[in-house]
Scaffold this active site. Structure first.
Site, PDB file in Angstrom:
ATOM      1  N   ASN A 284       0.753  -1.055   0.136  1.00  0.00           N
ATOM      2  CA  ASN A 284      -0.194  -0.039  -0.145  1.00  0.00           C
ATOM      3  C   ASN A 284       0.829   0.671   0.146  1.00  0.00           C
ATOM      4  O   ASN A 284       1.469   1.515   1.059  1.00  0.00           O
ATOM      5  CB  ASN A 284      -0.819  -0.217   1.185  1.00  0.00           C
ATOM      6  CG  ASN A 284      -1.613   1.028   1.364  1.00  0.00           C
ATOM      7  OD1 ASN A 284      -1.948   2.314   0.748  1.00  0.00           O
ATOM      8  ND2 ASN A 284      -1.992   1.814   3.207  1.00  0.00           N
ATOM      9  N   TRP A 285       0.913   2.015  -0.922  1.00  0.00           N
ATOM     10  CA  TRP A 285       1.847   2.810  -1.213  1.00  0.00           C
ATOM     11  C   TRP A 285       1.367   4.467  -0.898  1.00  0.00           C
ATOM     12  O   TRP A 285       2.358   5.177  -0.630  1.00  0.00           O
ATOM     13  CB  TRP A 285       2.505   3.211  -2.455  1.00  0.00           C
ATOM     14  CG  TRP A 285       3.613   1.788  -3.332  1.00  0.00           C
ATOM     15  CD1 TRP A 285       4.111   1.270  -3.095  1.00  0.00           C
ATOM     16  CD2 TRP A 285       4.288   1.856  -4.457  1.00  0.00           C
ATOM     17  NE1 TRP A 285       4.689   0.613  -3.304  1.00  0.00           N
ATOM     18  CE2 TRP A 285       5.007   1.126  -4.502  1.00  0.00           C
ATOM     19  CE3 TRP A 285       3.954   2.902  -6.200  1.00  0.00           C
ATOM     20  CZ2 TRP A 285       6.048   0.831  -5.836  1.00  0.00           C
ATOM     21  CZ3 TRP A 285       4.704   2.618  -6.953  1.00  0.00           C
ATOM     22  CH2 TRP A 285       5.806   1.371  -6.438  1.00  0.00           C
ATOM     23  N   LYS A 286       0.171   4.570  -0.119  1.00  0.00           N
ATOM     24  CA  LYS A 286      -0.651   5.756   0.148  1.00  0.00           C
ATOM     25  C   LYS A 286      -0.419   6.898  -0.747  1.00  0.00           C
ATOM     26  O   LYS A 286      -0.148   6.213  -2.147  1.00  0.00           O
ATOM     27  CB  LYS A 286      -0.257   5.243   1.520  1.00  0.00           C
ATOM     28  CG  LYS A 286      -0.067   4.203   2.278  1.00  0.00           C
ATOM     29  CD  LYS A 286      -0.209   4.591   4.390  1.00  0.00           C
ATOM     30  CE  LYS A 286       0.332   2.839   4.302  1.00  0.00           C
ATOM     31  NZ  LYS A 286      -0.050   3.224   5.865  1.00  0.00           N
TER      32      LYS A 286
ATOM     33  N   HIS B 179      -9.380   1.019   5.014  1.00  0.00           N
ATOM     34  CA  HIS B 179      -8.226   1.169   5.752  1.00  0.00           C
ATOM     35  C   HIS B 179      -8.444   2.329   6.500  1.00  0.00           C
ATOM     36  O   HIS B 179      -9.384   2.616   6.813  1.00  0.00           O
ATOM     37  CB  HIS B 179      -6.741   1.735   5.065  1.00  0.00           C
ATOM     38  CG  HIS B 179      -5.681   1.687   5.285  1.00  0.00           C
ATOM     39  ND1 HIS B 179      -5.399   2.531   5.925  1.00  0.00           N
ATOM     40  CD2 HIS B 179      -4.711   0.814   5.446  1.00  0.00           C
ATOM     41  CE1 HIS B 179      -4.016   2.870   6.907  1.00  0.00           C
ATOM     42  NE2 HIS B 179      -3.303   1.201   6.207  1.00  0.00           N
TER      43      HIS B 179
ATOM     44  N   GLU C 224      -6.550   4.161   8.081  1.00  0.00           N
ATOM     45  CA  GLU C 224      -6.322   5.779   7.620  1.00  0.00           C
ATOM     46  C   GLU C 224      -7.859   6.666   6.765  1.00  0.00           C
ATOM     47  O   GLU C 224      -7.941   7.948   6.450  1.00  0.00           O
ATOM     48  CB  GLU C 224      -5.083   5.997   6.418  1.00  0.00           C
ATOM     49  CG  GLU C 224      -3.677   5.742   7.488  1.00  0.00           C
ATOM     50  CD  GLU C 224      -2.995   5.373   6.811  1.00  0.00           C
ATOM     51  OE1 GLU C 224      -2.496   5.292   5.704  1.00  0.00           O
ATOM     52  OE2 GLU C 224      -2.012   4.521   7.486  1.00  0.00           O
TER      53      GLU C 224
ATOM     54  N   GLU D  56      -4.986  -4.621  10.363  1.00  0.00           N
ATOM     55  CA  GLU D  56      -4.433  -4.344  10.153  1.00  0.00           C
ATOM     56  C   GLU D  56      -4.324  -3.316  12.182  1.00  0.00           C
ATOM     57  O   GLU D  56      -5.260  -1.781  12.013  1.00  0.00           O
ATOM     58  CB  GLU D  56      -4.293  -2.977   9.523  1.00  0.00           C
ATOM     59  CG  GLU D  56      -3.706  -3.581   8.463  1.00  0.00           C
ATOM     60  CD  GLU D  56      -3.418  -2.717   7.556  1.00  0.00           C
ATOM     61  OE1 GLU D  56      -2.517  -2.866   6.624  1.00  0.00           O
ATOM     62  OE2 GLU D  56      -3.839  -2.125   7.221  1.00  0.00           O
TER      63      GLU D  56
ATOM     64  N   GLY E 277       2.711   1.833  10.727  1.00  0.00           N
ATOM     65  CA  GLY E 277       3.493   3.430  10.903  1.00  0.00           C
ATOM     66  C   GLY E 277       4.371   3.709  11.676  1.00  0.00           C
ATOM     67  O   GLY E 277       5.093   4.841  11.901  1.00  0.00           O
TER      68      GLY E 277
ATOM     69  N   SER F  21       3.780  -2.263  10.395  1.00  0.00           N
ATOM     70  CA  SER F  21       5.138  -2.315  11.164  1.00  0.00           C
ATOM     71  C   SER F  21       5.383  -3.838  10.196  1.00  0.00           C
ATOM     72  O   SER F  21       6.989  -4.410  10.861  1.00  0.00           O
ATOM     73  CB  SER F  21       5.250  -1.786  12.014  1.00  0.00           C
ATOM     74  OG  SER F  21       5.347  -0.682  12.606  1.00  0.00           O
TER      75      SER F  21
ATOM     76  N   GLY G 271       3.113  -0.348   4.411  1.00  0.00           N
ATOM     77  CA  GLY G 271       2.815   0.070   3.999  1.00  0.00           C
ATOM     78  C   GLY G 271       4.335   0.644   3.631  1.00  0.00           C
ATOM     79  O   GLY G 271       4.465   0.606   2.340  1.00  0.00           O
ATOM     80  N   GLY G 272       5.001   1.212   4.073  1.00  0.00           N
ATOM     81  CA  GLY G 272       5.879   1.696   4.098  1.00  0.00           C
ATOM     82  C   GLY G 272       7.361   0.997   3.237  1.00  0.00           C
ATOM     83  O   GLY G 272       8.209   1.244   2.657  1.00  0.00           O
TER      84      GLY G 272
END
Ligand code: PGA
Length: 249
Positions: free
Chosen positions: A9-11, A92, A94, A162, A168, A208, A229-230
């Protein structure tokens, strides 16, 4: 047998230059695991073109519940599909936090995704306050019941667990905590959709995930992959996670 899935997930990250990362990710999967990258909407079409011969699937990060209409700035499921996406992340945390999305909104979006013949990757997860109050399973149960439409199958649904406090932050639940929630999600899916369907839906852990913790997370029962993600932005970070998934039993 459920195929393993490494999803990125590149957000709100990534420009055209980022697409050069896709080839190495597809190579690392080598057909042993499925790889899905969900770039920002601006990159869905070029990512789908760039991923064409790599084996990497491309997904959106959200869609509107309607197929078209007067919704400035929104993107519909048929639009994502038309741009080359096969999957869409929905609900998600977010989106739930930044845009006030409720379970009911997520459910309608998932229906729209299915109508466009796309796979819905539905996210659930508790906050730290909810975990500390021992409400985790109640929260997850409510999110599953409210966010997943009737008609789920192993082909049209992936569920991502999640925990909000792990996204994150570098904090990861213990493998026992992950296992407890994944077993619970599996049981709830089997109860609602029957054991055949319930057993065929892939369950991802997200929050994470990185190369250094992937192996132990992938060893947990009912963990069929990760939503990352990251550590999915660069092949150098994501490839070791894909390799850990390939190696998992
Ligand atoms: P993270 O994000 O891997 O950067 O923690 C996971 C996610 O939000 O899907």
């Amino acid at each position: 047998m459920r195929r393993k899935l490494a999803a990125g997930n590149w957000k709100m990250n990534g420009l055209s230059a980022s697409l050069s990362e896709l080839e190495a990710m597809g190579k690392a999967a080598g057909g042993a695991s499925d790889v899905l990258i969900c770039p920002p909407a601006t990159l869905v079409a070029p990512a789908a073109a760039a991923a064409k011969d790599t084996g990497v699937s491309i997904g959106g990060q959200d869609c509107h519940a309607a197929a078209s209409g007067a919704h400035t700035g929104d993107i519909s499921a048929p639009m994502l599909k038309d741009a080359g996406a096969s999957h869409v992340i929905l609900g998600h945390s977010e989106r739930r936090t930044d845009h006030g999305e409720r379970n009911e909104d997520v459910r309608l979006k998932a229906k729209a995704a299915w109508e466009a013949d796309m796979v819905a990757v539905i996210c659930v997860g508790e906050s730290l306050t909810e975990r500390d109050a021992h409400n985790t399973l109640d929260i997850i149960g409510g999110q599953l019941a409210g966010s997943i439409p009737d008609g789920a199958t192993g082909h049209n649904l992936v569920v991502a667990y999640e925990p909000i406090w792990a996204i994150g932050t570098g904090k990861v639940p213990t493998t026992d905590q992950i296992g407890e929630v994944h077993d619970f999600i599996r049981a709830r899916l089997e109860r609602r959709f029957g054991s055949g369907v319930g057993r065929s839906v892939r369950l991802l852990y997200g929050g994470s995930v990185k190369a250094s913790n992937a192996e132990e997370i992938f060893a947990v029962s009912n963990v069929d992959g990760a939503l990352v993600g990251g550590a999915s932005l660069k092949a150098s970070d994501f490839v070791p996670i894909i390799e850990a998934l390939n190696a998992a039993g």
